[in-house]
Design a protein around this motif. Sequence first.
Motif, PDB file in Angstrom:
ATOM      1  N   TYR A   1      -8.680 -13.271 -38.596  1.00 44.50           N
ATOM      2  CA  TYR A   1      -8.637 -13.936 -37.366  1.00 44.50           C
ATOM      3  C   TYR A   1      -8.178 -15.678 -37.531  1.00 44.50           C
ATOM      4  CZ  TYR A   1     -12.008 -10.445 -35.874  1.00 44.50           C
ATOM      5  OH  TYR A   1     -12.552  -9.270 -35.707  1.00 44.50           O
ATOM      6  N   GLU A   2      -7.383 -15.755 -38.739  1.00 42.26           N
ATOM      7  CA  GLU A   2      -7.017 -17.030 -38.924  1.00 42.26           C
ATOM      8  C   GLU A   2      -5.985 -17.492 -37.821  1.00 42.26           C
ATOM      9  OE1 GLU A   2      -4.197 -19.132 -42.530  1.00 42.26           O
ATOM     10  OE2 GLU A   2      -5.322 -17.327 -42.889  1.00 42.26           O
ATOM     11  N   MET A   3      -4.839 -16.504 -37.741  1.00 48.78           N
ATOM     12  CA  MET A   3      -3.943 -16.946 -37.067  1.00 48.78           C
ATOM     13  C   MET A   3      -4.176 -17.034 -35.581  1.00 48.78           C
ATOM     14  SD  MET A   3      -1.564 -17.548 -39.107  1.00 48.78           S
ATOM     15  CE  MET A   3      -0.305 -18.459 -37.865  1.00 48.78           C
ATOM     16  N   MET A   4      -5.321 -16.398 -35.176  1.00 44.35           N
ATOM     17  CA  MET A   4      -5.625 -16.222 -33.786  1.00 44.35           C
ATOM     18  C   MET A   4      -6.397 -17.761 -33.470  1.00 44.35           C
ATOM     19  SD  MET A   4      -8.303 -13.587 -32.064  1.00 44.35           S
ATOM     20  CE  MET A   4      -7.519 -12.221 -32.354  1.00 44.35           C
ATOM     21  N   VAL A   5      -7.262 -18.283 -34.485  1.00 44.83           N
ATOM     22  CA  VAL A   5      -7.838 -19.351 -34.206  1.00 44.83           C
ATOM     23  C   VAL A   5      -7.055 -20.516 -34.325  1.00 44.83           C
ATOM     24  CG1 VAL A   5      -9.717 -20.974 -35.214  1.00 44.83           C
ATOM     25  CG2 VAL A   5     -10.196 -18.354 -35.220  1.00 44.83           C
ATOM     26  N   PHE A   6      -5.900 -20.367 -34.961  1.00 44.04           N
ATOM     27  CA  PHE A   6      -5.003 -21.430 -35.100  1.00 44.04           C
ATOM     28  C   PHE A   6      -4.122 -21.813 -33.837  1.00 44.04           C
ATOM     29  CE2 PHE A   6      -0.639 -22.952 -36.653  1.00 44.04           C
ATOM     30  CZ  PHE A   6      -0.915 -24.203 -37.279  1.00 44.04           C
ATOM     31  N   GLY A   7      -3.693 -20.364 -33.425  1.00 44.01           N
ATOM     32  CA  GLY A   7      -3.203 -20.554 -32.152  1.00 44.01           C
ATOM     33  C   GLY A   7      -3.923 -21.117 -31.225  1.00 44.01           C
ATOM     34  N   ALA A   8      -5.427 -20.600 -31.014  1.00 39.89           N
ATOM     35  CA  ALA A   8      -6.236 -21.317 -30.043  1.00 39.89           C
ATOM     36  C   ALA A   8      -6.712 -22.879 -30.022  1.00 39.89           C
ATOM     37  CB  ALA A   8      -7.470 -20.505 -30.103  1.00 39.89           C
ATOM     38  N   VAL A   9      -6.448 -23.332 -31.328  1.00 39.32           N
ATOM     39  CA  VAL A   9      -6.673 -24.777 -31.633  1.00 39.32           C
ATOM     40  C   VAL A   9      -5.438 -25.533 -30.948  1.00 39.32           C
ATOM     41  CG1 VAL A   9      -6.616 -26.409 -33.369  1.00 39.32           C
ATOM     42  CG2 VAL A   9      -8.224 -24.542 -33.521  1.00 39.32           C
ATOM     43  N   LEU A  10      -4.141 -24.907 -31.394  1.00 40.34           N
ATOM     44  CA  LEU A  10      -2.940 -25.666 -30.813  1.00 40.34           C
ATOM     45  C   LEU A  10      -3.016 -25.690 -29.244  1.00 40.34           C
ATOM     46  CD1 LEU A  10      -0.379 -24.362 -33.251  1.00 40.34           C
ATOM     47  CD2 LEU A  10      -1.491 -26.296 -33.367  1.00 40.34           C
ATOM     48  N   ILE A  11      -3.403 -24.445 -28.669  1.00 42.64           N
ATOM     49  CA  ILE A  11      -3.278 -24.547 -27.056  1.00 42.64           C
ATOM     50  C   ILE A  11      -4.501 -25.380 -26.728  1.00 42.64           C
ATOM     51  CG2 ILE A  11      -4.000 -22.991 -25.434  1.00 42.64           C
ATOM     52  CD1 ILE A  11      -2.955 -20.592 -26.846  1.00 42.64           C
ATOM     53  N   ALA A  12      -5.439 -25.448 -27.010  1.00 44.38           N
ATOM     54  CA  ALA A  12      -6.719 -26.419 -26.651  1.00 44.38           C
ATOM     55  C   ALA A  12      -6.398 -27.783 -26.897  1.00 44.38           C
ATOM     56  CB  ALA A  12      -8.041 -26.039 -27.528  1.00 44.38           C
ATOM     57  N   THR A  13      -5.608 -28.038 -28.056  1.00 46.07           N
ATOM     58  CA  THR A  13      -5.193 -29.519 -28.213  1.00 46.07           C
ATOM     59  C   THR A  13      -4.131 -29.975 -27.099  1.00 46.07           C
ATOM     60  OG1 THR A  13      -5.195 -29.195 -30.569  1.00 46.07           O
ATOM     61  CG2 THR A  13      -3.955 -31.081 -29.927  1.00 46.07           C
ATOM     62  N   MET A  14      -3.317 -29.014 -26.761  1.00 43.30           N
ATOM     63  CA  MET A  14      -2.087 -29.443 -25.720  1.00 43.30           C
ATOM     64  C   MET A  14      -2.752 -29.314 -24.269  1.00 43.30           C
ATOM     65  SD  MET A  14       0.453 -29.748 -27.226  1.00 43.30           S
ATOM     66  CE  MET A  14      -0.267 -30.816 -28.268  1.00 43.30           C
TER      67      MET A  14
END
Length: 267
Positions: free
Chosen positions: A234-247
């Motif tokens: 789930y590493e890349m999934m969480v990484f993408g979610a963090v980027l989306i939440a930041t934006m």
Amino acid sequence: LNLLIGFAGQISLGHAGFFALGGYGSAVLATHYGLPPWLSLPLACAGTALLALLIGRPTLRLKGHTLAMATLGLGVIIAIVITTEDRLTGGPDGMSVPPLVLFGWTVAGERTWYWISGAVLLATVWLAFNLIESPRGRALRALHGSEVAAQTLGIDSGRAKLQVFVLSALVAAVAGALMAHYAGFITPAKASFMHSVELVIMVVFGGMASVFGAVVGAAVLTMLPQLLTVLKDYEMMVFGAVLIATMVFFPQGVVPTLAQWWARRGP
């Protein structure tokens, strides 16, 4: 890259190419032509800056998405040349890079490279702050706001854009050369499109037109994947979610948004 995108408003999707040219240039000059690394490194960076000067003159006449496409094509061409010229670069497998030797002293060890990287970082931040507070920096901000308005005030927009493009390519080449000598190996992945996108994401994440934002974005997006390795699949999934939440919650980037929040709390 933040000077180019954040302050001058010129999009580049091929900066990984300049990063790789700095590393490969120094490695090739030292390995195949027998130059000492202390000489091959500045020569490779100067050659990269010269290439950026020659390419930037016609390329920076473009604007918006056409400029982005042109820089993307430049990065792709550099990656292809590095991959296919296997006699010089080792091809897809990459090539070894000789250690950096200064006055008979071999630069080695994590602590030594830590201080070298820190010194280069501080010098680059100092350079960026001095540039953006100078008349040239104000000209770049004016270009970002409106190129037509800047020209009516007597600013040579073509010259200003070319200068910051060459400077950003030079800094990228220095970083690439230092990375290559530190790691002792370099591969064409350093010139890939995904690496260019990663660099742009660092700028946007930290905050465009913010020097400290670029530093914070680079630090967070370098460490975050390492911290998320415990999640495995789930590493890349969480990484993408963090980027989306930041934006979503930090639309102007982490540092500028936090600075605005703090300014509102002050009164």
